[in-house]
Design a protein around this motif. Structure first.
Motif, PDB file in Angstrom:
ATOM      1  N   VAL A  67       3.170   9.483   4.857  1.00 37.93           N
ATOM      2  CA  VAL A  67       2.313   8.397   5.324  1.00 37.93           C
ATOM      3  C   VAL A  67       1.631   8.802   6.623  1.00 37.93           C
ATOM      4  N   HIS A  69      -0.450   7.547   9.817  1.00 38.30           N
ATOM      5  CA  HIS A  69      -0.794   6.342  10.575  1.00 38.30           C
ATOM      6  C   HIS A  69      -1.075   6.727  12.004  1.00 38.30           C
ATOM      7  N   SER A  92      -2.167   6.316   3.592  1.00 36.84           N
ATOM      8  CA  SER A  92      -2.328   5.905   4.983  1.00 36.84           C
ATOM      9  C   SER A  92      -2.073   4.411   5.070  1.00 36.84           C
ATOM     10  N   THR A  93      -1.573   3.964   6.219  1.00 42.45           N
ATOM     11  CA  THR A  93      -1.354   2.522   6.373  1.00 42.45           C
ATOM     12  C   THR A  93      -2.438   1.874   7.228  1.00 42.45           C
ATOM     13  N   ASP A  94      -3.369   2.686   7.751  1.00 43.34           N
ATOM     14  CA  ASP A  94      -4.413   2.055   8.562  1.00 43.34           C
ATOM     15  C   ASP A  94      -5.813   2.583   8.247  1.00 43.34           C
ATOM     16  N   HIS A  97      -7.177   9.346   7.257  1.00 45.36           N
ATOM     17  CA  HIS A  97      -6.673  10.515   7.967  1.00 45.36           C
ATOM     18  C   HIS A  97      -6.876  11.723   7.059  1.00 45.36           C
ATOM     19  N   PRO A 112      -6.039   4.434   2.886  1.00 42.71           N
ATOM     20  CA  PRO A 112      -5.222   3.223   2.782  1.00 42.71           C
ATOM     21  C   PRO A 112      -5.304   2.634   1.369  1.00 42.71           C
ATOM     22  N   CYS A 136      -9.828   9.998  13.717  1.00 44.37           N
ATOM     23  CA  CYS A 136      -9.199   8.693  13.487  1.00 44.37           C
ATOM     24  C   CYS A 136      -8.909   7.949  14.778  1.00 44.37           C
TER      25      CYS A 136
END
Ligand code: CUA
Length: 150
Positions: A67, A69, A92-94, A97, A112, A136
């Motif tokens: 992941v 972030h 990705s959680t946001d 990337h 994401p 990012c």
């Protein structure tokens, strides 16, 4: 003349709104998580992203649930043995990337709501750096993870 100005402004607004809608919808900002649920193996995978993360699938084979972030990679560092065959599942959680592992052919975008996958066989020992190659934010250049092959 006013009519023309009105037309131009309207067109600009429509284009901007359209582009924003497309970007948000297509990149899953609105549909975040939906990609997981469309897939029957999704719940297990979602759990893997939350905890397990490095799962041994064979004598020297691993699935890594990676992941991205702001501004780190999880899990990191990862320890594997020489010759390890790794399948990476990357998300990705946001924001977007870039998942690039230096000295290898691994290079994909962490998006994401979407899981990207890439496999690689680490035949040489050493420390491999995971670098983010998609700008990012303020700590982008510090977003470095490690894969240790020994
Ligand atoms: Cu994450 Cu640049």
């Amino acid at each position: 003349e006013r009519v023309w100005i009105f037309c131009v402004v309207t067109m600009l607004l429509l284009l901007t709104a359209g582009t924003m809608f497309y970007a948000v919808y297509d990149y899953g900002v609105v549909t975040k998580g939906a990609a997981f649920h469309a897939d029957p193996t999704a719940p297990a995978r979602e759990t893997a992203f939350q905890d397990g993360r490095v799962i041994q699938t064979g004598p020297n084979a691993y699935s890594v649930y990676m992941v991205g972030h702001l501004w780190m990679w999880s899990p990191s560092p990862i320890h594997v043995k020489q010759g390890a065959a790794i399948t990476f599942y990357v998300t990705s959680t946001d924001v977007l990337h870039g998942f690039e592992v230096q000295g290898t052919t691994i290079n994909l975008t962490a998006v994401p709501g979407i899981v990207g996958t890439v496999s690689y066989n680490f035949s040489h020992p050493g420390t491999y750096h995971i670098i983010c190659n998609e700008f990012c934010g303020i700590e982008h250049q510090a977003m470095i993870g490690r894969i240790i092959v020994d």
